[in-house]
Design a protein around this motif. Structure first.
Motif, PDB file in Angstrom:
ATOM      1  N   TYR A  76      -6.568  -0.446 -11.763  1.00 19.79           N
ATOM      2  CA  TYR A  76      -6.975  -0.807 -10.403  1.00 19.79           C
ATOM      3  C   TYR A  76      -6.985   0.436  -9.513  1.00 19.79           C
ATOM      4  O   TYR A  76      -7.936   0.674  -8.761  1.00 19.79           O
ATOM      5  N   ALA A  77      -5.904   1.227  -9.639  1.00 20.71           N
ATOM      6  CA  ALA A  77      -5.767   2.414  -8.791  1.00 20.71           C
ATOM      7  C   ALA A  77      -6.815   3.472  -9.118  1.00 20.71           C
ATOM      8  O   ALA A  77      -7.141   4.302  -8.285  1.00 20.71           O
TER       9      ALA A  77
ATOM     10  N   GLY B  81      -6.612  -1.199  -3.292  1.00 17.41           N
ATOM     11  CA  GLY B  81      -7.118  -0.308  -4.323  1.00 17.41           C
ATOM     12  C   GLY B  81      -7.943   0.837  -3.770  1.00 17.41           C
ATOM     13  O   GLY B  81      -7.773   1.988  -4.162  1.00 17.41           O
ATOM     14  N   THR B  82      -8.839   0.518  -2.820  1.00 20.25           N
ATOM     15  CA  THR B  82      -9.746   1.572  -2.379  1.00 20.25           C
ATOM     16  C   THR B  82      -9.028   2.638  -1.553  1.00 20.25           C
ATOM     17  O   THR B  82      -9.264   3.823  -1.741  1.00 20.25           O
ATOM     18  N   SER B  85      -4.501   3.560  -3.337  1.00 23.36           N
ATOM     19  CA  SER B  85      -4.432   3.393  -4.789  1.00 23.36           C
ATOM     20  C   SER B  85      -3.112   3.898  -5.368  1.00 23.36           C
ATOM     21  O   SER B  85      -2.629   3.351  -6.360  1.00 23.36           O
ATOM     22  N   SER B  88      -0.822   1.192  -4.992  1.00 18.50           N
ATOM     23  CA  SER B  88      -1.143   0.143  -5.959  1.00 18.50           C
ATOM     24  C   SER B  88      -0.578   0.465  -7.332  1.00 18.50           C
ATOM     25  O   SER B  88      -0.033  -0.407  -8.008  1.00 18.50           O
ATOM     26  N   ASP B  89      -0.731   1.711  -7.752  1.00 18.38           N
ATOM     27  CA  ASP B  89      -0.216   2.110  -9.064  1.00 18.38           C
ATOM     28  C   ASP B  89       1.309   1.959  -9.102  1.00 18.38           C
ATOM     29  O   ASP B  89       1.866   1.430 -10.060  1.00 18.38           O
ATOM     30  N   ALA B 401      -4.792   6.788  -1.394  1.00 21.88           N
ATOM     31  CA  ALA B 401      -5.729   7.063  -2.485  1.00 21.88           C
ATOM     32  C   ALA B 401      -6.273   8.480  -2.331  1.00 21.88           C
ATOM     33  O   ALA B 401      -6.236   9.052  -1.238  1.00 21.88           O
TER      34      ALA B 401
END
Lengths: 334, 468
Positions: A76-77, B81-82, B85, B88-89, B401
């Motif tokens: 996803y990342a 996510g965008t 990120s 998110s990880d 991100a």
């Protein structure tokens, strides 16, 4: 093939994405064939064939994305920043499209504006989904657990081709759905459109299939070396069978079979992509197991998925059953 | 000019902007879904047509609000996510499954039964229609439960370990879901949603009573709403206080910022009612304060010592002014709601609930206050969590991100333009629906329970200008 939590989850995510494509594909398709309506009455009718169910359809997109976030956070990342522009554009398009279901009933003067928002939103969302698919198939550059490519890596002739293919394919789903759900003049017109769109879809699937093996050596060997090619041979054979079913059903004036055959095109194409991909999550460098969350996350989420997904499928099927059959032009709650 | 900001600032503005827009709709639809379920149940029980008419009236408003909530929510779920990120990880293994549960147990439930609730009364029969309505309401509450669990975990993380890749690895799901601040947050938010809806419904009732005092549907909605205001506001103030004490225990820096306590007070801290926090001099200028009251509220003792922001390293402090002001807005509106609730209770007791025009005017003006209070509350808690995304563990600056500022700037501008257009139009349509008389000339409403599908598209096309 390793049968473990990560593998099961990869299968579940693939399933969620496939269900999304099958369900939202036709209601995005309604938006794409919306311009073919002759008058306001026909547009209202087309809209009302999906109004009770579109919301549930779109939820599978959230499950696909949310599931990826939950169990493959690294994928996803990596994928989201790589597809920043097509994803953002798709979301904005879905905003326009989603609200037009309600808004167009709330205004007279602006109704045509929301009709255009519905068309444009559906078209752009489908195009972006196709482009995202193409960009994923052609590979995403990863370094140090993060996206390492440029801002326009997603934009290539191949991704534009897949984008175009998805738009045409969704339009086919929309047209055949309307063949199934409507009667009279609009029904007959949609039969004609379905034939043209069916040919176009199959040609585009063919072009994409021929181009894909040349993108990555892995894909090539998967398709053109034994024992893999014995399996992969099933894909074109199935596709030919579905094409035969589709065109004969249209010729005989069947209402449901063209839609189901068209869905079959998508299912078989999806299997084809799966054959190319496995065991990659983000080609060419991230496998399912590298991208997976720790087992404690996978197991916890799996319990819920195994209980709730069948339940969701059951009540989704029930909702479709409630609104089954040809649509009554006088229906709607507005 | 916008490129001169960093990607982090832009991504934060984008998140704040989209989440602020989004929260408005759940806050409204949680309350409204429950309200609709209650109305439908009352109709089935009493066969009093007023309830059925109210259900149909609010159903249309719910449909528009729900549509906006869905689309703005899809945006939120992908923004992790965008733009965030790395977050998110790292946090995905813990909060991802919770969000997946939200989708599986709430979104599908709402979306699956919404069609039946809106379109299906005559197709499935009354009982199944009632079931669908209840499922939609239950879905909104489930959704709130999971998302507040996620948010609370980011505020008061528990039940995790950290692996070699810097990911949070879940160890004990019970501790993760029922993390220390979760019950307080959930109760506070659900009550806020109910109050928000009560004040909107009350305002619409008041509006129509001001036009026609005899309007019995307007009277009914006003009366129900004022019961909510009278009963729930005191509970909410109590819940908010308990939440505040919990925050003091787990996120003291946030409370220091809320209270404007730059300095420690070893022998009792004052309650600063108003003032202007000055980040240069690290004092609250022009402060109006009540000595020792802050200690009394937070520690239940006049002389209890309270630490100030001087005990927290500068790089770990939240921005004071925003938190200080948003907190005061929320609390101020809460007490205004309490006053209205008490006033309505008094007038009801004296038998003047439906003829006190000043009460009706005030309630009309108070219509949007729930939204403002909810936004202010979220700003307090989210900005108060800074500079961390996962409190004390993962900094906001380390969650971003690998995005370039121009990409974030371009999408931010696109979101702002699209949101103002789309949600501006939606708000306009909702307000117009609310402005419509409760006694409607629509055929559907006079045809009773059997024919409930609403005016037909053909009828709509002919008479569209009348409605829209």
């Amino acid at each position: 093939m390793v049968f473990d939590l990560a593998f099961i989850w990869a299968g579940l995510i693939a399933f969620a994405v496939l269900v999304y494509v099958i369900l939202d594909g036709f209601d995005l398709g309604i938006g794409i064939v919306f311009p073919f309506a002759r008058n306001e009455g026909e547009r209202d009718l087309m809209m009302n064939t999906v109004a009770p169910v579109w919301d549930g359809n779109e939820t599978w997109l959230v499950l696909g994305g949310g599931g990826l976030f939950a169990v493959f956070p690294l994928a996803y990342a990596v994928v989201m920043p790589a597809l920043y522009m097509p994803i953002t554009l798709m979301l904005l398009a879905l905003v326009f499209r989603g609200v037009s279901f309600e808004y167009r009933w709330r205004t007279h003067r602006w109704k045509h504006v929301w009709d255009k928002a519905f068309i444009g939103g559906s078209l752009v969302a489908a195009l972006c989904q196709g482009i995202a698919l193409g960009a994923l198939v052609q590979g995403i550059e990863v370094e140090n657990r993060a996206y390492a490519g440029g801002w326009f890596d997603w934009l290539t002739p191949f991704s534009i081709l897949t984008g175009f293919a998805v738009v045409v394919g969704y339009a086919l789903l929309g047209a055949t759905w309307l063949v199934m759900k409507t009667e009279g003049e609009i029904h007959d017109r949609m039969q004609g459109h379905s034939r043209v769109l069916g040919i176009a879809t199959l040609v585009l699937i063919g072009v994409v299939s021929v181009a894909t093996p040349f993108l990555e050596p892995v894909y090539f060997s998967r398709w053109f070396s034994l024992p893999g090619s014995a399996w992969s041979l099933c894909v074109p054979i199935l596709m030919l069978g579905l094409a035969w079913s589709f065109f004969t059903a249209l010729a005989r004036g069947r209402d449901t079979q063209p839609f189901l055959s068209a869905l079959g095109f998508f299912v078989v194409s999806f299997i084809g992509i799966g054959i190319s991909f496995y065991p990659m999550m983000v080609p060419p460098s991230l496998t399912i197991w590298q991208a997976a969350a720790p087992d404690s996350s996978l197991a916890f989420a799996l319990v819920g998925a195994l209980v709730l997904v069948p339940l969701i499928l059951a009540y989704t099927a029930y909702a479709y059953w409630v609104f089954r059959g040809k649509i009554d032009p006088s229906e709607g709650y507005h | 000019m916008i490129e001169s900001y960093g990607a982090e600032t832009l991504a934060r503005i984008q998140f704040a902007f989209t989440v602020s827009f989004h929260i408005i709709f759940p806050a409204f639809s949680i309350g409204l879904a429950s309200y609709l379920a209650v109305l439908n149940a009352l109709w089935m029980r009493t066969r009093d047509e007023t309830y059925l008419h109210l259900f149909k009236y609010w159903k249309k408003i719910f449909a528009v609000a729900f549509g906006m909530g869905v689309v703005s929510g899809i945006v939120m779920s992908y923004q992790f996510g965008t733009n965030w990120s790395v977050f998110s990880d790292k946090a995905g293994p813990v909060i991802g499954p919770l969000m997946a549960y939200e989708v599986l147990s709430a979104f599908f439930l709402e979306a699956g039964f919404l069609g039946i609730m809106l379109f299906g009364r005559e197709r499935v029969g009354e009982r199944l229609h009632m079931f669908a309505t209840a499922m939609v309401a239950f879905g909104t509450l489930m959704s709130a439960t999971w998302i507040l669990s996620v948010n609370s975990w980011m505020q008061t993380p528990a039940g995790y370990s950290i692996n070699a890749d810097g990911q949070f690895v879940p160890e004990d799901w019970w501790q993760i879901i029922f993390n220390p601040s979760f019950p307080y947050r959930l109760v506070h938010m659900v009550l806020a949603a109910y109050l928000t809806t009560a004040f909107v419904v009350g305002a619409v009732g008041a509006l129509h009573m001001l036009r026609d005092r005899g309007d019995k549907r307007a009277r009914r909605m006003f009366s129900l709403a004022m019961w909510m205001a009278l009963i729930v506001t005191p509970i909410q103030i109590f819940a908010g206080d308990a939440h505040g004490l919990n925050t003091l225990e787990h996120q003291p820096a946030k409370v220091m910022a809320m209270e404007g306590h730059y300095d420690s007070h070893p022998d009792g801290a004052p309650l600063i009612l108003f003032g202007i926090p000055n980040s240069e001099t690290r004092t609250v200028d022009y402060a109006i304060e009540i000595p020792k009251l802050s200690s009394l509220i937070l520690k239940h003792h006049w002389e209890a010592p309270l630490d100030g922001l001087d005990t927290i390293p500068l790089e770990d402090q939240p921005p004071v002014a925003i938190v200080f002001w948003s907190f005061r807005v929320m609390v101020g509106l809460g007490f205004a709601m309490l006053a209205v609730g008490l006033w309505s209770g008094l007038q009801r007791w004296r038998g003047h609930l439906f003829d006190d025009t000043w009460l009706h005017r005030i309630v009309l003006v108070m219509g949007p206050t729930g939204f403002v209070a909810v936004l202010a509350g979220w700003i307090t808690t989210e900005v108060g969590r800074q500079p961390f995304t996962v409190y004390g563990l993962l900094r906001t600056s380390e969650s971003l991100a690998p995005v370039d500022a121009p990409a974030v700037a371009a999408s931010l501008i696109a979101f702002i333009v699209v949101y103002f257009f789309i949600f501006g139009a939606g708000t306009f349509y909702i307000l117009r629906l609310m402005n419509q008389p409760t006694v409607t000339k629509d055929r559907e409403l006079d045809e009773g329970p059997v024919r409930a599908a609403g005016i037909t598209p053909g009828f709509q096309a002919e008479h569209g200008s009348g409605k829209g």
